[in-house]
Structure formats: structure tokens, C-alpha cells
Enzyme design. Structure first.
Site, PDB file in Angstrom:
ATOM      1  N   HIS A 456       0.831  -1.209   0.000  1.00 59.26           N
ATOM      2  CA  HIS A 456       0.000   0.000   0.000  1.00 59.26           C
ATOM      3  C   HIS A 456       0.865   1.259   0.000  1.00 59.26           C
ATOM      4  O   HIS A 456       0.691   2.147  -0.850  1.00 59.26           O
ATOM      5  CB  HIS A 456      -0.920  -0.005   1.225  1.00 59.26           C
ATOM      6  CG  HIS A 456      -1.733   1.246   1.379  1.00 59.26           C
ATOM      7  ND1 HIS A 456      -3.042   1.343   0.971  1.00 59.26           N
ATOM      8  CD2 HIS A 456      -1.416   2.470   1.896  1.00 59.26           C
ATOM      9  CE1 HIS A 456      -3.503   2.558   1.224  1.00 59.26           C
ATOM     10  NE2 HIS A 456      -2.525   3.263   1.787  1.00 59.26           N
ATOM     11  N   GLU A 457       1.781   1.342   0.936  1.00 57.34           N
ATOM     12  CA  GLU A 457       2.600   2.548   1.042  1.00 57.34           C
ATOM     13  C   GLU A 457       3.476   2.738  -0.197  1.00 57.34           C
ATOM     14  O   GLU A 457       3.763   3.869  -0.602  1.00 57.34           O
ATOM     15  CB  GLU A 457       3.447   2.524   2.310  1.00 57.34           C
ATOM     16  CG  GLU A 457       2.646   2.583   3.597  1.00 57.34           C
ATOM     17  CD  GLU A 457       1.721   3.793   3.675  1.00 57.34           C
ATOM     18  OE1 GLU A 457       2.069   4.856   3.113  1.00 57.34           O
ATOM     19  OE2 GLU A 457       0.635   3.668   4.271  1.00 57.34           O
ATOM     20  N   HIS A 460       1.805   4.772  -2.771  1.00 54.25           N
ATOM     21  CA  HIS A 460       2.021   6.216  -2.598  1.00 54.25           C
ATOM     22  C   HIS A 460       3.390   6.616  -3.153  1.00 54.25           C
ATOM     23  O   HIS A 460       3.532   7.665  -3.794  1.00 54.25           O
ATOM     24  CB  HIS A 460       1.963   6.578  -1.119  1.00 54.25           C
ATOM     25  CG  HIS A 460       0.594   6.573  -0.521  1.00 54.25           C
ATOM     26  ND1 HIS A 460      -0.455   7.288  -1.033  1.00 54.25           N
ATOM     27  CD2 HIS A 460       0.111   5.939   0.587  1.00 54.25           C
ATOM     28  CE1 HIS A 460      -1.536   7.099  -0.273  1.00 54.25           C
ATOM     29  NE2 HIS A 460      -1.218   6.283   0.707  1.00 54.25           N
ATOM     30  N   HIS A 463       3.314   6.976  -6.801  1.00 59.99           N
ATOM     31  CA  HIS A 463       2.623   8.208  -7.163  1.00 59.99           C
ATOM     32  C   HIS A 463       3.601   9.384  -7.141  1.00 59.99           C
ATOM     33  O   HIS A 463       3.548  10.279  -7.998  1.00 59.99           O
ATOM     34  CB  HIS A 463       1.466   8.442  -6.192  1.00 59.99           C
ATOM     35  CG  HIS A 463       0.349   9.265  -6.755  1.00 59.99           C
ATOM     36  ND1 HIS A 463      -0.807   9.518  -6.056  1.00 59.99           N
ATOM     37  CD2 HIS A 463       0.195   9.906  -7.937  1.00 59.99           C
ATOM     38  CE1 HIS A 463      -1.621  10.260  -6.779  1.00 59.99           C
ATOM     39  NE2 HIS A 463      -1.030  10.516  -7.922  1.00 59.99           N
TER      40      HIS A 463
END
Length: 664
Positions: A456-457, A460, A463
Site C-alpha cells: 500500500h505505502e 504512494h 505516485h
């Protein structure tokens, strides 16, 4: 202070901050000079005699404050990841000053008048969108208020920034103080051997040789509750978790909620939630309220059914601290699996290299090389250079995976250097997790939840790394709050993608892959306990919503919380909110005020996107390149939902989310 490392851009690769040179005494002078320099730059812009243009006003503002940006990113990263009393004192001092500094810029009537007067003819799409964002930012910051109202706004902002810092520091201290000290190893029956060793090591580090210390993570639920057979110890842990911050933060949250409500009214909004949502992808507070109301009844019904199963398994009327333990028993009986079977297959470095990095390589062509010559801000921090498939440089990724007393709870991503064509910078991003560090020489074995969090991290991080924008204001994750979790949630899908899972899920001693039967049962078991998972999330979301939509001013934090959960229909004693008010750092510190709904709102886009990947062949370069080009690279340079539609070809559908959550 001529040798202050912040006073000039870093000479290191990718402008990585020179952590080896930075000392705490450098921060205050750098902040003072940084604020002074930016105010001088802004004064030149605001007092300019030439007619306002995009370049001499908006682009000039984008170029301003380089020193302040350098010191701010490093300092606040340390304040979250490796704080100490000296850093905390600086934080108390500088946070309200930074708020004053921001207000001095955004409430400058001359500057706002120039921004509004810029002609749009001849601007390209990104310039035009940036100009629109600047106007919106200034209006939302109070630029159109009367002078007296602006002064009140300054006062509200300053007090809120001070209270936010106090909340954060109180919570860290309360979490450390609430750690459970265990005298007798027999009480730890059920815990894995490596978890017991880590508890002993933690106790030793605190001067408690021969004892065991179980530290708390940020959410209400604590992983040890799944395994501990000692019911009294489970209760101790649970109560320590849910009572964090009651003494220190109860009055603070009431005060902050009132101040936010007053500020929203001053700016012309009915409440703080309306102020927040006005700048998000959600069309309004009514849409958010309706979505939460639609999800809640089915989720609560699922949780009640699950509770009945657990009572049957336990043979008595269970309490909140029993749920995880008996859920694990039911999971084990239903799927012939327990968490201890899986952990030997999830060694941290293998998950990172052969899982997270492997998926990014297959999907986007990325390559990762660890740079031991580059120093992080803490000895545990690892630095990786990231390149594209053709060898062209992309940026740096820093991994800070271990928990420590100086780090706040949870998991998050920070940008240490933002990508910007205007400034000629490539991204430097960091992921923080909170995995208990094992004794020296022992492997770091992760839970499945931690594996998922790492993926999940890193979503980021991607991104931030893929950002390809001109202006810093749009870099990376600078998107609406209810959109920012979307790419990171999508990246979770690769944790269970068969090719990726088979590559990293290998026994840490033998290297043997996880047996297919075990992998299949693990994946099937992910559908279990979704009622609990959805209700604990919704309870926190509805609690956040209540704090920021109230019509009758709250007086007592605990009573307000009880009433809010009761009114929302999620006051289930067996399923406490993921965060209670006094340790809900997301909404009082982390920028998610009236925005915790973002996770489920973004999950609508996520579930729909996962469906797209599956329909189009999954883990392929073509799919990765499309997602990167149409969405991840855009940052905030286009309207978020416009970017989604360009990628997906239509508006999102909610049905994939409802199916995933068992809510159809």
C-alpha cells in the site's frame, strides 16, 4: 551558521538532504531565514509595477521559498520518524510561526489582486489549471474576508496549529507509556518465538532486563490479541490501547473541533466537513453521508453474524479483547490456517525485493539499486536508486520499516524532494512502517497485514516517483484527499497476484515457496471477518464526520463519542472504532479531518481499477504504462476525476467495492 547545510541546495544525488551533516541546531536558523527569504520574494511579486502575468506572479510564487521547503520537509519528517525532546521543542515553536507565515502570504490583498488579474489567454492547460488552483487556495485561506475577519482567522489558525502539535506529542508519549510490561513469559503463551524475543529485546532497551514489553501500534486493534491465550493479558492490552490519550487529549479534541467549526463559519461554510469536501472529488457532504449510510447497515449485520460465530467458538459471551483471538480460531478451523503458519514465508527483505520491487519491475519496468553510500536520517533507513527500464534515472526511494519509541505510529509516505520541471528536481520519497525490530541476527518476519501495508505505502511512493509535472504545487500526491489513497490501494492487488506472491512468499530458512494449498487457503481466508473490518473502519469514519458536522457544541469528548457512534448505528461494544477520538491522529494531525471517508471513497475507484487490470491481462507492461501515463504521472496537474475517466474510459462503478466487502 555559515555552514548550515540547509542554506544551499544539496549536492548529493537527486538533492537527497545531507543527513550526515544536519544537526538539530541547524533547524531554527534555517526556518527563520527561509521564512524571511520567501516573504521578501513575495513582497517583490506583490509590489510589482508590471502588469501581472502568469510568469511574474504564479510561476514566481512557485519558485519562491526554496530554503523553507528544504528545511520543512526534513524537519517534519524527523518530527514524525525520529523525534526527541529538542526536536519537539523546535516543533512547538516553529509550527505556529509557519502558520503565521502562510497566512501572511495568503491574506495579502495586493498579491491576491494580481493573481485574479492574470489573463488566461495564451496559457496552456497545466498553467490554466494552476492559476485556477491558486485562486481557489487563496479564497479558501480567507483572502476575500474583511480585515477584522482575517485577524480572527489568523488567531484560529495559530491556535489550531499549536493544539495539533500538542496532540501529536501527547499521543506519542501516551503510546510509549501505555506499553504493556509482562513479568512472566508464561503469560505470553501463544505468541510466536520471534515476537517473544522482540518483546524481551524491547524490555532490555528500556532497562527492564528479564521482562517483556509489548508496545502498542496506532490503531485500536493490536496484533498480539490474535495469539495470546491469556485472556487477562488480552484485556490489559486492549484497555491500554483504547484509553490512550484520554487524560491528555480529551480537552484538546473538543477545543479543536470547535475552532474548526468557527473557522468554517467565518469562511462561509455550514461546518468544517462542508469546507473540506468543497475541495475534494466528492460532490458534497450529502454524497458522503449517503454513501456511509448505504454501507453501514449491511456491514453491521455482517459483524453481528460474525459475532455469533465467535461466541459459538468461545462458548461464552466474548468481549472486545476476545474478538481477534476467536476470529483466528474460526479462521483456522474454516480454512485450516493460522497467522503463525504464514509468517515464516514473509521475511521483510524478500517481500520488499521479490514482492514490492518485483511487481513494480514487471508492471512499470523499474529497477532498484541499494545505495549504501547514501545516508538516511536514521541508521535503519535504507536508500534505493530507482531507474526506468532504459536506465534513465527516476529518483530515490527510502525505506524506514522499523518501529521505535521516537517514531509515531502507523504507516505513511513523505516526499523529501518533489519532482518539478520548473525547479529541475527529481523525486525523493520515503515509506515509513512500524514493524517491531527483531534481535540482531534474527529475521524480520511480517504478518500478512504488514505485507499488505508495505505494498500500500509503495503505491504512494510510485505516485511520487512517477510525477511528471512542471510545477511543485502539482507534484506527486498533491491531489484531493479523497483521491490520494486510490493509487496506493490499487497497488495492494499485487501482493496477492499469483506470480508476485509465488516470487516472494518463500520460507526464510529453506527458501521453499509457500505451498500452493496454503497460499490458496490464505487468499480464501481474506474474505473472512469483513464485517468486523468494515464496521471498525466505518465507526472511525462516522466519528470523524460527527466531530466536523455537529450542530450542538461538544463538551465532553467521551460522551460526544458515545453519542456519535450510537446515532450512526455503529456503537457495537465488540467492534470499537479503528481509532478513538483521543488517538485519532489522522484527523487531528494528519490532514484527514472530515476526510477519513477518503479510504472507502477511494476504494470505489480502486476496486473498479482492479477489475480493469483483471479484464486486461493483469501484470503487464502495457497495463502499467497506461496507468502510469494516464493517472500516476499527472499528480495534481489535472482534475482528479478527469484523470480517472481518461484511464478507465467511464465513471467509476460502486458494485466491485460492494462485492469485495460482502455488502451486496
Amino acid at each position: 551558521m555559515t555552514e548550515n547545510p540547509f542554506f544551499a541546495p544539496s549536492a548529493l544525488p537527486y538533492r537527497l538532504p545531507p543527513f550526515a551533516e544536519i544537526r538539530e541546531e541547524h533547524y531554527a536558523p534555517a526556518f527563520e531565514r527561509g521564512m524571511a527569504e520567501q516573504l521578501a520574494e513575495v513582497e517583490v511579486i506583490a509590489a510589482g509595477e508590471e502588469a501581472p502575468t502568469f510568469d511574474n506572479t504564479v510561476a514566481a510564487l512557485e519558485r519562491s521559498g526554496e530554503l523553507l521547503s528544504r528545511v520543512s520537509t526534513v524537519f517534519f519528517n524527523q518530527a514524525s520518524s525520529d523525534t526527541n525532546p529538542a526536536v519537539q521543542e523546535i516543533q512547538k515553536d516553529v509550527t505556529p510561526k509557519l502558520t503565521k507565515h502562510s497566512d501572511a502570504i495568503h491574506l495579502d490583498r495586493r498579491l491576491f489582486a494580481r493573481i485574479k488579474a492574470i489573463p488566461v489567454d495564451g496559457l496552456d492547460a497545466e498553467e490554466r489549471f494552476l492559476l485556477e488552483r491558486y485562486v481557489t487556495d487563496f479564497v479558501r485561506a480567507g483572502a476575500e474576508l474583511e480585515p477584522a475577519d482575517q485577524e480572527r482567522l489568523r488567531s484560529l489558525n495559530e491556535e489550531l496549529s499549536t493544539l495539533s502539535t500538542r496532540f501529536e506529542q501527547n499521543l506519542l508519549a501516551a503510546t510509549n507509556a501505555a506499553a504493556i510490561v509482562v513479568e512472566d513469559a508464561a503469560e505470553l503463551d501463544g505468541l510466536s518465538e520471534d515476537a517473544i524475543k522482540s518483546a524481551a529485546e524491547t524490555a532490555k532497551s528500556r532497562g527492564l532486563d528479564g521482562k517483556y514489553v509489548l508496545t502498542l501500534v496506532l490503531p485500536t486493534g493490536q496484533a498480539a490479541l490474535e495469539e495470546l491465550t491469556d485472556r487477562a493479558l488480552r484485556e490489559r492490552i486492549h484497555r491500554a490501547s483504547v484509553e490512550r490519550g484520554l487524560a491528555e487529549n480529551s480537552e484538546l479534541v473538543v477545543r479543536m473541533a470547535k475552532l474548526r467549526a468557527e473557522r468554517a463559519a467565518l469562511l462561509g461554510y455550514e461546518n468544517h466537513a462542508e469546507y473540506v469536501v468543497a475541495d475534494q472529488t466528492a460532490p458534497g457532504t450529502r454524497a458522503v453521508t449517503e454513501m456511509l449510510a448505504k454501507l453501514t447497515p449491511a456491514a453491521v449485520a455482517n459483524a453481528h453474524r460474525e459475532a455469533d460465530e465467535l461466541r459459538a467458538e468461545a462458548g461464552f459471551d466474548i468481549a472486545a479483547w476476545d474478538w481477534s483471538f476467536y476470529a483466528e480460531k474460526v479462521r483456522e478451523a474454516r480454512y485450516s490456517i493460522d497467522s503463525r503458519q504464514m509468517r515464516p514465508y514473509f521475511e521483510l527483505d524478500r517481500v520488499l525485493r521479490d514482492g514490492v520491487f518485483h511487481a513494480a519491475g514487471k508492471l512499470y519496468g523499474l529497477r532498484f539499486a541499494e545505495r549504501s553510500d547514501l545516508v538516511g536520517y536514521h541508521p535503519d533507513v535504507r536508500v534505493f536508486e530507482v531507474t526506468d527500464e532504459d536506465g534513465s534515472p527516476l529518483g530515490l526511494f527510502l525505506g524506514d520499516f522499523y518501529a521505535r519509541a521516537s517514531k509515531r505510529g502507523g504507516a505513511w509516505m513523505n516526499s523529501l524532494v518533489k519532482q518539478s520541471e520548473l525547479e529541475g528536481t527529481r523525486p525523493v520519497v520515503v515509506n515509513n512502517l512500524n514493524i517491531v525490530k527483531p534481535p540482531a541476527g534474527e529475521p524480520t518476519l511480517m504478518t500478512w497485514e504488514q505485507v499488505n501495508t508495505m505494498f500500500h505505502e509503495f503505491g504512494h511512493a510510485l505516485h511520487g516517483l512517477f510525477s511528471a509535472v512542471r510545477f511543485p504545487r502539482f507534484s506527486g500526491t498533491a491531489v484531493p484527499r479523497d483521491f490520494v489513497e486510490y493509487p496506493s490501494q490499487v497497488n495492494e492487488m499485487w501482493a496477492t497476484w499469483p506470480e508476485v506472491l509465488a516470487n516472494y512468499a518463500r520460507h526464510h530458512e529453506t527458501g521453499e515457496p509457500m505451498p500452493q494449498d496454503l497460499a490458496d487457503r490464505m487468499l480464501e481466508a481474506q474474505k473472512f471477518n469483513q464485517g468486523y473490518a468494515t464496521v471498525e473502519y466505518l465507526a472511525a469514519t462516522l466519528l470523524d464526520w460527527a466531530w466536523h458536522t455537529f450542530t450542538e457544541e461538544p463538551r465532553d469528548a467521551q460522551e460526544f463519542e458515545r453519542q456519535a457512534l450510537r446515532n450512526a448505528g455503529v456503537d457495537l461494544p465488540l467492534v470499537p472504532p479503528r481509532y478513538r477520538s483521543t488517538y485519532f491522529a489522522h484527523i487531528w494531525v494528519g490532514g484527514y479531518s472530515a476526510g477519513y471517508y477518503s479510504y472507502i471513497w477511494s476504494e470505489v475507484l480502486d476496486a473498479d481499477t482492479v477489475e480493469w487490470f483483471r479484464e486486461n491481462g493483469g501484470l503487464t507492461r502495457e497495463n502499467g504504462d497506461t496507468f502510469r501515463r494516464e493517472l500516476l504521472s499527472k499528480g495534481g496537474s489535472v482534475d482528479a476525476m478527469t484523470a480517472f475517466r481518461a484511464f478507465r474510459g467511464r465513471d467509476p462503478r460502486i458494485e466491485p467495492l460492494l462485492e469485495r466487502r460482502g455488502l451486496l
